[in-house]
Scaffold this active site. Structure first.
Site, PDB file in Angstrom:
ATOM      1  CG  ASP A  28      38.864  42.952  45.226  1.00  0.00           C
ATOM      2  OD1 ASP A  28      37.735  42.446  45.264  1.00  0.00           O
ATOM      3  OD2 ASP A  28      39.913  42.340  45.490  1.00  0.00           O
ATOM      4  CB  SER A  69      52.968  29.463  36.030  1.00  0.00           C
ATOM      5  OG  SER A  69      51.881  29.130  36.884  1.00  0.00           O
ATOM      6  CD  GLU A 128      49.864  37.553  40.663  1.00  0.00           C
ATOM      7  OE1 GLU A 128      48.772  36.979  40.498  1.00  0.00           O
ATOM      8  OE2 GLU A 128      50.118  38.285  41.645  1.00  0.00           O
ATOM      9  CG  PHE A 157      49.004  40.921  50.649  1.00  0.00           C
ATOM     10  CD1 PHE A 157      48.758  42.240  50.312  1.00  0.00           C
ATOM     11  CD2 PHE A 157      50.161  40.321  50.153  1.00  0.00           C
ATOM     12  CE1 PHE A 157      49.635  42.962  49.523  1.00  0.00           C
ATOM     13  CE2 PHE A 157      51.048  41.023  49.353  1.00  0.00           C
ATOM     14  CZ  PHE A 157      50.792  42.351  49.039  1.00  0.00           C
ATOM     15  CG  HIS A 166      50.274  31.080  39.399  1.00  0.00           C
ATOM     16  ND1 HIS A 166      50.966  31.231  38.222  1.00  0.00           N
ATOM     17  CD2 HIS A 166      49.708  32.292  39.651  1.00  0.00           C
ATOM     18  CE1 HIS A 166      50.805  32.472  37.764  1.00  0.00           C
ATOM     19  NE2 HIS A 166      50.055  33.134  38.620  1.00  0.00           N
TER      20      HIS A 166
HETATM   21  P1  FAD Z   1      34.098  36.436  40.815  1.00  0.00           P
HETATM   22  O1  FAD Z   1      34.308  35.062  40.328  1.00  0.00           O
HETATM   23  O2  FAD Z   1      33.217  37.333  39.999  1.00  0.00           O
HETATM   24  O3  FAD Z   1      33.524  36.318  42.306  1.00  0.00           O
HETATM   25  C1  FAD Z   1      33.434  37.465  43.152  1.00  0.00           C
HETATM   26  C2  FAD Z   1      32.371  37.232  44.223  1.00  0.00           C
HETATM   27  O4  FAD Z   1      31.080  37.273  43.645  1.00  0.00           O
HETATM   28  C3  FAD Z   1      32.450  35.878  44.928  1.00  0.00           C
HETATM   29  O5  FAD Z   1      32.028  36.066  46.260  1.00  0.00           O
HETATM   30  C4  FAD Z   1      31.446  35.010  44.155  1.00  0.00           C
HETATM   31  O6  FAD Z   1      30.913  33.977  44.972  1.00  0.00           O
HETATM   32  C5  FAD Z   1      30.404  36.029  43.754  1.00  0.00           C
HETATM   33  N1  FAD Z   1      29.845  35.769  42.415  1.00  0.00           N
HETATM   34  C6  FAD Z   1      30.508  35.343  41.320  1.00  0.00           C
HETATM   35  N2  FAD Z   1      29.694  35.263  40.254  1.00  0.00           N
HETATM   36  C7  FAD Z   1      28.479  35.669  40.663  1.00  0.00           C
HETATM   37  C8  FAD Z   1      27.231  35.839  40.017  1.00  0.00           C
HETATM   38  N3  FAD Z   1      27.086  35.580  38.719  1.00  0.00           N
HETATM   39  N4  FAD Z   1      26.167  36.282  40.765  1.00  0.00           N
HETATM   40  C9  FAD Z   1      26.308  36.558  42.091  1.00  0.00           C
HETATM   41  N5  FAD Z   1      27.491  36.412  42.768  1.00  0.00           N
HETATM   42  C10 FAD Z   1      28.555  35.987  42.059  1.00  0.00           C
HETATM   43  N6  FAD Z   1      42.558  41.512  41.339  1.00  0.00           N
HETATM   44  C11 FAD Z   1      42.895  42.547  40.527  1.00  0.00           C
HETATM   45  O7  FAD Z   1      42.344  43.659  40.697  1.00  0.00           O
HETATM   46  N7  FAD Z   1      43.837  42.410  39.549  1.00  0.00           N
HETATM   47  C12 FAD Z   1      44.465  41.238  39.321  1.00  0.00           C
HETATM   48  O8  FAD Z   1      45.304  41.152  38.416  1.00  0.00           O
HETATM   49  C13 FAD Z   1      44.120  40.116  40.136  1.00  0.00           C
HETATM   50  N8  FAD Z   1      44.677  38.900  39.936  1.00  0.00           N
HETATM   51  C14 FAD Z   1      44.259  37.818  40.673  1.00  0.00           C
HETATM   52  C15 FAD Z   1      44.752  36.536  40.378  1.00  0.00           C
HETATM   53  C16 FAD Z   1      44.332  35.433  41.105  1.00  0.00           C
HETATM   54  C17 FAD Z   1      44.851  34.070  40.745  1.00  0.00           C
HETATM   55  C18 FAD Z   1      43.412  35.586  42.186  1.00  0.00           C
HETATM   56  C19 FAD Z   1      42.983  34.400  43.012  1.00  0.00           C
HETATM   57  C20 FAD Z   1      42.900  36.849  42.492  1.00  0.00           C
HETATM   58  C21 FAD Z   1      43.298  37.968  41.732  1.00  0.00           C
HETATM   59  N9  FAD Z   1      42.788  39.247  41.964  1.00  0.00           N
HETATM   60  C22 FAD Z   1      43.142  40.311  41.168  1.00  0.00           C
HETATM   61  C23 FAD Z   1      41.821  39.458  43.063  1.00  0.00           C
HETATM   62  C24 FAD Z   1      40.375  39.254  42.586  1.00  0.00           C
HETATM   63  O9  FAD Z   1      40.049  40.207  41.612  1.00  0.00           O
HETATM   64  C25 FAD Z   1      39.463  39.401  43.807  1.00  0.00           C
HETATM   65  O10 FAD Z   1      39.629  38.300  44.656  1.00  0.00           O
HETATM   66  C26 FAD Z   1      37.998  39.656  43.519  1.00  0.00           C
HETATM   67  O11 FAD Z   1      37.368  40.012  44.748  1.00  0.00           O
HETATM   68  C27 FAD Z   1      37.230  38.462  42.962  1.00  0.00           C
HETATM   69  O12 FAD Z   1      37.589  38.175  41.685  1.00  0.00           O
HETATM   70  P2  FAD Z   1      36.987  36.867  40.942  1.00  0.00           P
HETATM   71  O13 FAD Z   1      37.440  36.918  39.558  1.00  0.00           O
HETATM   72  O14 FAD Z   1      37.253  35.670  41.739  1.00  0.00           O
HETATM   73  O15 FAD Z   1      35.431  37.250  41.034  1.00  0.00           O
END
Ligand code: FAD
Length: 281
Positions: A102, A9, A11, A209, A259
């Protein structure tokens, strides 16, 4: 849900300028010829708007491809996410990527959802099995995690909350992927883990990045990329070889799919795709 069929896929991100939207249509037409399983569409990344993500998702749907719009926690409320997912349901979209996102400097606080697991849980509760929900995974560890084991425990929370598939941040060391998969399997997670692949075409951008997202560029790759300076032809030839080799090792080692982070460009992704002979089942 361990899938035996590998998934390939791409992005894209919603551009801001109207002429870039038209250019993205042209690029999608080229990428579409590869037969991607779906196109994922970022949200908020690089300042892209919610409207941009809706618009591009709808265009992709109308072009006959599966869109997977991203949703993030940044500035989100329960009501707003409820509206977003209702809109995607109305469009007939069945696939989303749920992320924390972020915090950009213009936002004071994250919103009502603090972590991606809360977003996944909410979407599942609201919509049952309507959506396939993908989440992010970090073979090189998320940069804010205090340790790999804590990061893995947090990843497991997202899966327990209802995630179907993981897509990884990009990485250049295949061992990081295989170790990560082995660790989460030991933690009882059996969902497919699709490897995120970043083609190498521009060193300055890649280094920026990688510093932001914590993805490691191994020193031997960094040094060579640096040595090419403004010689883009040599840099891209080397970058292609490195990423091709990475993808081959991943596929041979049993990765669930690839991906491609296209950065809204077709050439590098298409060349890798064709040389790897990728086909979705
Ligand atoms: P989480 O899974 O919430 O984790 C974030 C941090 O918090 C980690 O260090 C984790 O260990 C910690 N954590 C998680 N859950 C908990 C909890 N319950 N309690 C305490 N700590 C916790 N960013 C954008 O803004 N827009 C996008 O469209 C986008 N697309 C992306 C697509 C992919 C495939 C990837 C890999 C990243 C993408 N990002 C995007 C970046 C992403 O939003 C960042 O990497 C962000 O910092 C973490 O997102 P996450 O969903 O992994 O967060």
């Amino acid at each position: 849900m361990m899938s035996s069929q590998k998934s390939f896929s791409i992005e894209v991100f919603p551009p801001k300028a109207p002429d870039a939207v038209a250019e993205l249509r042209r690029i999608r037409a080229q990428l579409g010829l590869l037969g991607p399983k779906y196109f994922s569409i970022t949200y908020g990344a690089g300042g892209s708007t919610q409207q941009g993500t809706y618009d591009i998702s709808l265009e992709i749907l109308n072009e006959g491809f599966e869109p997977a719009p991203h949703i993030t926690c940044i500035g989100a409320t329960y009501g707003k996410v409820r509206e977003q997912i209702a809109e995607y349901k109305r469009m007939g979209i069945h696939h989303i990527v749920a992320l924390r996102g972020d915090l950009p400097s213009s936002y004071g606080e994250i919103g009502e959802f603090h972590y991606a697991n809360e977003l996944v849980e909410f979407i599942r509760k609201e919509t049952g099995d309507w959506f396939r929900i993908d989440v992010a995974a970090y073979p090189d560890m998320h940069p804010q995690a205090p340790s790999l084991s804590v990061d893995i425990a947090n990843f497991v929370r997202k899966v327990k909350a209802g995630a179907d598939v993981a897509i990884t941040q990009y990485f250049y060391n295949p061992d990081a992927y295989f170790r990560f998969v082995s660790d989460i399997r030991k933690a009882g997670v059996d969902i497919p883990v699709i490897a995120g692949v970043m083609p190498i075409t521009n060193y300055t951008q890649l280094a920026r990045f990688s510093d932001m997202c914590g993805a490691e560029i191994p020193l031997w790759i960094r040094r060579r990329l640096e040595s090419y300076g403004s010689d883009l032809t040599s840099l891209r030839a080397f970058g292609h070889d490195v990423v091709l080799d990475l993808c081959r090792k991943l596929l041979e080692g049993g990765a669930d799919g690839l991906h491609f982070y296209s950065l809204n460009r077709a050439e590098a992704t298409a060349r890798l795709w064709r040389e790897l002979g990728l086909k979705n089942g």
